[in-house]
Design a protein around this motif. Sequence first.
Motif, PDB file in Angstrom:
ATOM      1  N   TRP A 241       0.829  -1.210   0.000  1.00 45.88           N
ATOM      2  CA  TRP A 241       0.000   0.000   0.000  1.00 45.88           C
ATOM      3  C   TRP A 241       0.863   1.259   0.000  1.00 45.88           C
ATOM      4  O   TRP A 241       0.484   2.274  -0.588  1.00 45.88           O
ATOM      5  CB  TRP A 241      -0.951  -0.013   1.194  1.00 45.88           C
ATOM      6  N   TYR A 245       0.283   4.167  -2.549  1.00 50.97           N
ATOM      7  CA  TYR A 245      -0.100   5.504  -2.073  1.00 50.97           C
ATOM      8  C   TYR A 245       1.097   6.138  -1.358  1.00 50.97           C
ATOM      9  O   TYR A 245       1.079   6.335  -0.138  1.00 50.97           O
ATOM     10  CB  TYR A 245      -1.291   5.417  -1.115  1.00 50.97           C
ATOM     11  N   ASP A 248       0.378   9.329   0.949  1.00 51.53           N
ATOM     12  CA  ASP A 248      -0.884   9.410   1.704  1.00 51.53           C
ATOM     13  C   ASP A 248      -0.926   8.312   2.768  1.00 51.53           C
ATOM     14  O   ASP A 248      -1.489   7.241   2.554  1.00 51.53           O
ATOM     15  CB  ASP A 248      -2.065   9.281   0.739  1.00 51.53           C
ATOM     16  N   TRP A 249      -0.336   8.594   3.924  1.00 54.24           N
ATOM     17  CA  TRP A 249      -0.299   7.571   4.971  1.00 54.24           C
ATOM     18  C   TRP A 249      -1.694   7.266   5.507  1.00 54.24           C
ATOM     19  O   TRP A 249      -1.956   6.133   5.946  1.00 54.24           O
ATOM     20  CB  TRP A 249       0.642   7.977   6.103  1.00 54.24           C
ATOM     21  N   LYS A 250      -2.588   8.225   5.446  1.00 54.33           N
ATOM     22  CA  LYS A 250      -3.935   7.994   5.966  1.00 54.33           C
ATOM     23  C   LYS A 250      -4.705   7.013   5.081  1.00 54.33           C
ATOM     24  O   LYS A 250      -5.508   6.217   5.586  1.00 54.33           O
ATOM     25  CB  LYS A 250      -4.682   9.318   6.094  1.00 54.33           C
ATOM     26  N   ARG A 251      -4.462   7.044   3.787  1.00 56.59           N
ATOM     27  CA  ARG A 251      -5.105   6.067   2.908  1.00 56.59           C
ATOM     28  C   ARG A 251      -4.624   4.654   3.260  1.00 56.59           C
ATOM     29  O   ARG A 251      -5.426   3.710   3.337  1.00 56.59           O
ATOM     30  CB  ARG A 251      -4.795   6.390   1.445  1.00 56.59           C
ATOM     31  N   THR A 252      -3.336   4.520   3.497  1.00 56.02           N
ATOM     32  CA  THR A 252      -2.816   3.212   3.907  1.00 56.02           C
ATOM     33  C   THR A 252      -3.360   2.817   5.270  1.00 56.02           C
ATOM     34  O   THR A 252      -3.681   1.645   5.507  1.00 56.02           O
ATOM     35  CB  THR A 252      -1.278   3.235   3.911  1.00 56.02           C
ATOM     36  N   TRP A 253      -3.494   3.786   6.171  1.00 55.98           N
ATOM     37  CA  TRP A 253      -4.093   3.500   7.482  1.00 55.98           C
ATOM     38  C   TRP A 253      -5.494   2.925   7.312  1.00 55.98           C
ATOM     39  O   TRP A 253      -5.852   1.944   7.970  1.00 55.98           O
ATOM     40  CB  TRP A 253      -4.142   4.780   8.317  1.00 55.98           C
ATOM     41  N   PHE A 254      -6.290   3.502   6.428  1.00 56.02           N
ATOM     42  CA  PHE A 254      -7.644   2.991   6.191  1.00 56.02           C
ATOM     43  C   PHE A 254      -7.609   1.576   5.612  1.00 56.02           C
ATOM     44  O   PHE A 254      -8.442   0.726   5.956  1.00 56.02           O
ATOM     45  CB  PHE A 254      -8.414   3.925   5.258  1.00 56.02           C
ATOM     46  N   GLU A 255      -6.654   1.314   4.739  1.00 60.71           N
ATOM     47  CA  GLU A 255      -6.530  -0.038   4.181  1.00 60.71           C
ATOM     48  C   GLU A 255      -6.173  -1.039   5.280  1.00 60.71           C
ATOM     49  O   GLU A 255      -6.677  -2.169   5.300  1.00 60.71           O
ATOM     50  CB  GLU A 255      -5.472  -0.057   3.075  1.00 60.71           C
TER      51      GLU A 255
END
Length: 504
Positions: A241, A245, A248-255
């Motif tokens: 991830w 991304y 965008d660490w927050k996108r990876t956090w959501f994943e």
Amino acid sequence: MKYFIQINTFLLLLLSGWQASAQQKGAVFRISRETLQDKIKGGWAGQTIGVTFGWPTEFVYQGTFIQDYQPIPWHADYVSEAMRTFPGLFDDIYMDLTFVEVIERLGVHAPADSFARAYASAGYELWHANQAGRYNVLQGIPAARSGHWEHNPHADDIDFQIEADFAGLMSPAMPGAASALCDRVGHIMNYGDGWYGGVFVANMYAQAFRSNDVKAVVGQALRAIPAQSKFYQCIADVIRWHRRYPSDWKRTWFEIQRKWSAETGCPDGVFHPLNIDAKLNAAYVVLGLLYGNGDFTKTMEISTRAGQDSDCNPSTAGGVLGTMLGYSRIPAYWLDPLKKAERLPFSHTTLALQDVYELGVKHALQHVADNGGRISGDIVEIPQEPVRAVRFEESFSGHFPTGKVQVNTTRSDSVSFRFDGKGFVLRGFAQKLSRNAPDKPVRVALYIDGQLLEEFDLPLIAAHRRTELCWKYGLPQGAHRVTLKAVSPDPDYEIVAREAVVYR
């Protein structure tokens, strides 16, 4: 599944950036004593900074991240303040130091039982897998079995992951030696993914001595974990991830949340937002390291703002990055407050950071020599070997939480409940009703379907407590009746049963 594993293994090889010659037989890694010392100091300093920074956030943000506008305090006297007012915060450190003291007394080849007895008899506070392991050791369960999930409902929790730093710091550029030490110590309190968390962290530290590339450190360390394990797959996903991304660490956090946030083992976290699972919190550590990309401040911020065990995670990330950078390259903003606390001893030990720095170098040099290395003047020569995966093991195999049974019973003689499934964990404790009553353990007998399964003690002293009243996995699927009886009922003592987590 085989295809998935092959793809991720190939990905890790690409990420590692590792020179093949460094893993060929006969290859030697060379490092000056001065650099070795600087990196060891950086590792201990980084983890102390990290746990202090995350202090006010620990388990406050469960299943959510800390928003950017939320300030996290840090000031010139913050580390000293934390050590004076909340010494229990530093369980990340004082557990390590217990093992460091064993090595100082008995050497790096000290048996597992010596490590187990040392931490079981220490007076400091413990929780989750550490406390469950301590209880087991005090009750006579061998160190090699005290972390096993059949004896420890917290086997997959984060505990060894947050105290394996010492194993990596005394194994510079020696991942195999770090894994071997983790095998002896880590199974005292953990098993499966809980043990893998410590192996992974220790391997990251070992790699941080010979690489300045965060991706390489993470990728090489993951090779020590069996590819069929959920721990491996979780961290491999974070790496993937991050590639998808990269900004965008927050996108990876959501994943991470979407795929890996389910809790299976810890009775406190099943059907609850709290998640102290090793692999999830290791994912947050890797999140901070990869997106921090060598920047100490970014790494601290991201690994803390990811939430859950948000003091331990920046402690691990800070320790690994501190080793990679070295003490001398940790920014003054972070290092200056630490320097004011370097002479303060940690809880339940006489050791302060200034002592730990010296012992760390001493033990690392001894460990290098024990593993075929050589110290020649100012140069330390360390033989290199390929990273090898440790053995595969899995906690709670074939068990899935399906619900809870509310027991809510307080009795001096016995408590009982019924459930339908193949396993359970009954939460609760024993207590005395009179202040004048002695703090003697309450001896109880566990019956399942009318058959005596075992007898055991429920200590009243907090440091000796059993984390849950009772549990049993691997029963035939179906209806069961559980009864917990006081062997010698006494009106001055009672059994408090709260709820049971049920598995199918």
